[in-house]
Write a protein that holds these residues in place. Sequence first.
Motif, PDB file in Angstrom:
ATOM      1  N   LEU A  70      51.043  -5.341  36.552  1.00  0.00           N
ATOM      2  CA  LEU A  70      52.209  -4.766  37.221  1.00  0.00           C
ATOM      3  C   LEU A  70      51.785  -3.697  38.228  1.00  0.00           C
ATOM      4  O   LEU A  70      52.367  -3.602  39.314  1.00  0.00           O
ATOM      5  N   ALA A  71      50.756  -2.933  37.900  1.00  0.00           N
ATOM      6  CA  ALA A  71      50.244  -1.939  38.847  1.00  0.00           C
ATOM      7  C   ALA A  71      49.758  -2.606  40.123  1.00  0.00           C
ATOM      8  O   ALA A  71      49.919  -2.068  41.224  1.00  0.00           O
ATOM      9  N   GLY A  72      49.154  -3.788  39.988  1.00  0.00           N
ATOM     10  CA  GLY A  72      48.696  -4.509  41.162  1.00  0.00           C
ATOM     11  C   GLY A  72      49.829  -5.030  42.024  1.00  0.00           C
ATOM     12  O   GLY A  72      49.687  -5.172  43.244  1.00  0.00           O
ATOM     13  N   GLU A  73      50.983  -5.309  41.403  1.00  0.00           N
ATOM     14  CA  GLU A  73      52.148  -5.796  42.131  1.00  0.00           C
ATOM     15  C   GLU A  73      52.987  -4.661  42.702  1.00  0.00           C
ATOM     16  O   GLU A  73      53.752  -4.862  43.650  1.00  0.00           O
ATOM     17  N   THR A  74      52.886  -3.482  42.092  1.00  0.00           N
ATOM     18  CA  THR A  74      53.659  -2.316  42.541  1.00  0.00           C
ATOM     19  C   THR A  74      52.678  -1.184  42.842  1.00  0.00           C
ATOM     20  O   THR A  74      52.099  -1.128  43.905  1.00  0.00           O
ATOM     21  N   ASP A  75      52.495  -0.292  41.900  1.00  0.00           N
ATOM     22  CA  ASP A  75      51.492   0.767  41.975  1.00  0.00           C
ATOM     23  C   ASP A  75      51.292   1.304  40.571  1.00  0.00           C
ATOM     24  O   ASP A  75      52.136   1.077  39.685  1.00  0.00           O
ATOM     25  N   PRO A  76      50.187   1.993  40.295  1.00  0.00           N
ATOM     26  CA  PRO A  76      49.921   2.458  38.928  1.00  0.00           C
ATOM     27  C   PRO A  76      50.999   3.362  38.357  1.00  0.00           C
ATOM     28  O   PRO A  76      51.309   3.294  37.158  1.00  0.00           O
ATOM     29  N   GLU A  77      51.585   4.199  39.188  1.00  0.00           N
ATOM     30  CA  GLU A  77      52.599   5.130  38.694  1.00  0.00           C
ATOM     31  C   GLU A  77      53.859   4.387  38.248  1.00  0.00           C
ATOM     32  O   GLU A  77      54.471   4.743  37.222  1.00  0.00           O
ATOM     33  N   THR A  78      54.238   3.357  38.994  1.00  0.00           N
ATOM     34  CA  THR A  78      55.401   2.564  38.598  1.00  0.00           C
ATOM     35  C   THR A  78      55.134   1.839  37.291  1.00  0.00           C
ATOM     36  O   THR A  78      55.983   1.819  36.393  1.00  0.00           O
ATOM     37  N   ALA A  79      53.958   1.237  37.172  1.00  0.00           N
ATOM     38  CA  ALA A  79      53.611   0.535  35.939  1.00  0.00           C
ATOM     39  C   ALA A  79      53.615   1.494  34.757  1.00  0.00           C
ATOM     40  O   ALA A  79      54.134   1.170  33.677  1.00  0.00           O
ATOM     41  N   ALA A  80      53.043   2.674  34.932  1.00  0.00           N
ATOM     42  CA  ALA A  80      53.015   3.658  33.848  1.00  0.00           C
ATOM     43  C   ALA A  80      54.425   4.082  33.466  1.00  0.00           C
ATOM     44  O   ALA A  80      54.740   4.259  32.278  1.00  0.00           O
ATOM     45  N   ALA A  81      55.298   4.238  34.459  1.00  0.00           N
ATOM     46  CA  ALA A  81      56.681   4.625  34.174  1.00  0.00           C
ATOM     47  C   ALA A  81      57.367   3.572  33.309  1.00  0.00           C
ATOM     48  O   ALA A  81      58.052   3.904  32.323  1.00  0.00           O
ATOM     49  N   VAL A  82      57.192   2.297  33.637  1.00  0.00           N
ATOM     50  CA  VAL A  82      57.801   1.230  32.838  1.00  0.00           C
ATOM     51  C   VAL A  82      57.264   1.269  31.412  1.00  0.00           C
ATOM     52  O   VAL A  82      58.023   1.134  30.442  1.00  0.00           O
ATOM     53  N   LEU A  83      55.967   1.466  31.260  1.00  0.00           N
ATOM     54  CA  LEU A  83      55.376   1.549  29.926  1.00  0.00           C
ATOM     55  C   LEU A  83      55.928   2.728  29.133  1.00  0.00           C
ATOM     56  O   LEU A  83      56.000   2.684  27.906  1.00  0.00           O
ATOM     57  N   GLU A  84      56.313   3.765  29.828  1.00  0.00           N
ATOM     58  CA  GLU A  84      56.853   4.961  29.172  1.00  0.00           C
ATOM     59  C   GLU A  84      58.369   4.926  29.029  1.00  0.00           C
ATOM     60  O   GLU A  84      58.977   5.878  28.547  1.00  0.00           O
ATOM     61  N   GLY A  85      58.985   3.819  29.450  1.00  0.00           N
ATOM     62  CA  GLY A  85      60.428   3.671  29.298  1.00  0.00           C
ATOM     63  C   GLY A  85      61.252   4.276  30.407  1.00  0.00           C
ATOM     64  O   GLY A  85      62.467   4.427  30.278  1.00  0.00           O
ATOM     65  N   ASP A  86      60.617   4.593  31.528  1.00  0.00           N
ATOM     66  CA  ASP A  86      61.309   5.185  32.673  1.00  0.00           C
ATOM     67  C   ASP A  86      61.393   4.143  33.783  1.00  0.00           C
ATOM     68  O   ASP A  86      60.388   3.791  34.394  1.00  0.00           O
ATOM     69  N   ASP A  87      62.596   3.668  34.041  1.00  0.00           N
ATOM     70  CA  ASP A  87      62.779   2.607  35.033  1.00  0.00           C
ATOM     71  C   ASP A  87      63.207   3.133  36.396  1.00  0.00           C
ATOM     72  O   ASP A  87      63.579   2.348  37.283  1.00  0.00           O
ATOM     73  N   THR A  88      63.143   4.415  36.594  1.00  0.00           N
ATOM     74  CA  THR A  88      63.592   5.020  37.859  1.00  0.00           C
ATOM     75  C   THR A  88      62.926   4.394  39.077  1.00  0.00           C
ATOM     76  O   THR A  88      63.599   4.158  40.096  1.00  0.00           O
ATOM     77  N   PRO A  89      61.606   4.082  39.038  1.00  0.00           N
ATOM     78  CA  PRO A  89      60.985   3.535  40.257  1.00  0.00           C
ATOM     79  C   PRO A  89      61.377   2.092  40.573  1.00  0.00           C
ATOM     80  O   PRO A  89      61.050   1.594  41.647  1.00  0.00           O
ATOM     81  N   LEU A  90      62.047   1.411  39.641  1.00  0.00           N
ATOM     82  CA  LEU A  90      62.341  -0.012  39.811  1.00  0.00           C
ATOM     83  C   LEU A  90      63.612  -0.223  40.621  1.00  0.00           C
ATOM     84  O   LEU A  90      64.515   0.615  40.629  1.00  0.00           O
ATOM     85  N   ASP A  91      63.689  -1.399  41.256  1.00  0.00           N
ATOM     86  CA  ASP A  91      64.926  -1.764  41.916  1.00  0.00           C
ATOM     87  C   ASP A  91      65.938  -2.207  40.852  1.00  0.00           C
ATOM     88  O   ASP A  91      65.592  -2.396  39.685  1.00  0.00           O
ATOM     89  N   PRO A  92      67.221  -2.360  41.216  1.00  0.00           N
ATOM     90  CA  PRO A  92      68.237  -2.662  40.203  1.00  0.00           C
ATOM     91  C   PRO A  92      67.960  -3.939  39.404  1.00  0.00           C
ATOM     92  O   PRO A  92      68.233  -3.990  38.198  1.00  0.00           O
ATOM     93  N   THR A  93      67.424  -4.970  40.058  1.00  0.00           N
ATOM     94  CA  THR A  93      67.143  -6.215  39.333  1.00  0.00           C
ATOM     95  C   THR A  93      66.059  -6.008  38.289  1.00  0.00           C
ATOM     96  O   THR A  93      66.212  -6.399  37.123  1.00  0.00           O
ATOM     97  N   ASP A  94      64.960  -5.400  38.685  1.00  0.00           N
ATOM     98  CA  ASP A  94      63.872  -5.172  37.740  1.00  0.00           C
ATOM     99  C   ASP A  94      64.293  -4.212  36.631  1.00  0.00           C
ATOM    100  O   ASP A  94      63.856  -4.321  35.486  1.00  0.00           O
ATOM    101  N   ARG A  95      65.163  -3.269  36.964  1.00  0.00           N
ATOM    102  CA  ARG A  95      65.659  -2.336  35.956  1.00  0.00           C
ATOM    103  C   ARG A  95      66.444  -3.087  34.878  1.00  0.00           C
ATOM    104  O   ARG A  95      66.290  -2.817  33.676  1.00  0.00           O
ATOM    105  N   ALA A  96      67.260  -4.039  35.298  1.00  0.00           N
ATOM    106  CA  ALA A  96      68.022  -4.828  34.336  1.00  0.00           C
ATOM    107  C   ALA A  96      67.093  -5.646  33.439  1.00  0.00           C
ATOM    108  O   ALA A  96      67.332  -5.781  32.227  1.00  0.00           O
ATOM    109  N   LEU A  97      66.014  -6.181  34.006  1.00  0.00           N
ATOM    110  CA  LEU A  97      65.060  -6.952  33.221  1.00  0.00           C
ATOM    111  C   LEU A  97      64.372  -6.075  32.181  1.00  0.00           C
ATOM    112  O   LEU A  97      64.220  -6.470  31.010  1.00  0.00           O
TER     113      LEU A  97
END
Length: 206
Positions: A95-122
């Motif tokens: 996921l870091a390769g598709e976005t960036d490391p900080e976004t991937a880390a946020a998802v792993l930590e349960g923070d979906d703020t960096p995601l767009d609405p579709t990815d947030r819903a997923l």
Amino acid sequence: MDADRTAPDVGFLRPAAPSPGAQRLFAGDRAEVGHVMNLSHAWAHLPDAHEALFRLLGEAADAAGVSFRQRGVLVAAAAAALRDPHCALAWGTRLAGETDPETAAAVLEGDDTPLDPTDRALARWARKLVHDPNATDPGDVQALRDAGFDDARIAALTLYIALRIAFSTVNEALGARPDRELFDRAPAAVRGAVTFGRPVAGRPEA
């Protein structure tokens, strides 16, 4: 067993008997990641089931119509919720390769703020299936519809996540440690977010 894979790293089971299926599984690991993964030693007892599981995962992902990035969101969110370090490290890195490391880390930590609405819903749907599938409600499904998924794709998404949960459950229950190579390849932000599960193979705290 690879010479560098010690019994405590690969889990609680005794080595599987040699078989063509186990050889295919190990060869696939070497071709994809350069070594036999610790968790594959458990699956070597059921290589045909492993092949069938990943064939069905592929079919579910195709039916859901999700991109590689979206698969990364789904798996990273589910793996972290399940406290599975193997898939969290592997798919956090992807996921870091598709976005960036900080976004991937946020998802792993349960923070979906960096995601767009579709990815947030997923991500939210994946976590709900891990935490309590009996707690989902029509509003959760409607959120996926609002994100652009029809009911057939929602069914496929749900199957995909459920199969990933099953895969993680087998790996964790049978004691495989996350491969040191997975940890070393992960961006620092991803490594910092994966603070759960069994210790990484070959590290002092293991």
